[in-house]
Scaffold this motif. Sequence first.
Motif: not given
Length: 272
Positions: A45, A71, A74, A78, A81
């Motif tokens: 990523a 993502w 997703g 997030r 992340r």
Amino acid sequence: MDQSPGAATTPLSTARHEYEAWLFGPFRVHRQGAPLGDPRGGRAAARTLLKWFLLNPGQEFRDRELAEVLWPGGTGNRANRLHVTQHSLRRVLEPELASRQPSRFIRSDPNGRYWFEPADCWWTDADDVALVTRSARAAHRAGDTATATECYERLLAYYDRGFLPEEVYQDAFAPFRAVHEHGHEETLLHLLRLHRRAGHLYEGLTCAMRVLDRDPYSEEAATAAVEIHLEQGSLTGAVSQLEQFVRTLSEDLGVAPSPRLLALRERVRHAR
């Protein structure tokens, strides 16, 4: 971030910058001429985030927009992340950063906006493609055939590597890919015309066949290939090329030969 130790590492541009990034061919980044390593744990990523930033310098993105790039579709946290991902990227780009010291390039604000400032420290082959394209067009308009040809050949050296081949299934990059696909085709057509004008038969035929490999319905390329075969004295090649193209149009598209193709067929018939 260098995935191809054997790949050429010198930019086609003569400019040198602290950071150099290649988005055509295997993605790689150099700092002061040496390849950078991957983010901790080989975080894919972080690599994707850097590619996105390099293609959108200075443009602000909400955290949810970047999360969707990284993502797509997703769920879960997030935003967290993304925070971890951008931190990982900052550390690999600037390992000398002290704790809590801001990055020179990766910027953010308390409202969840992120952006990338190259700060004149970065060179990318995508930027060089834009620069060389402008030079090619200017030379073409000015009638400077030699410079235009050289520029278009330089562009092909980039395009032939493929744009972000490892992100071919990443929808976020599709608009950029479409632009470069169009640029690739236009470059080949411009070179075809320049070589024909200069009487370079072999180079012109090579360009025509490369165009047809990408677009089997290009009448301009098919016509050029037939005419070059005739100029080379290869009647068999001319007949084969013309009939194959007419058959492709008929079988694939249900299209009848245009008046131009019918006239060309007559030329070929009379040349027998």
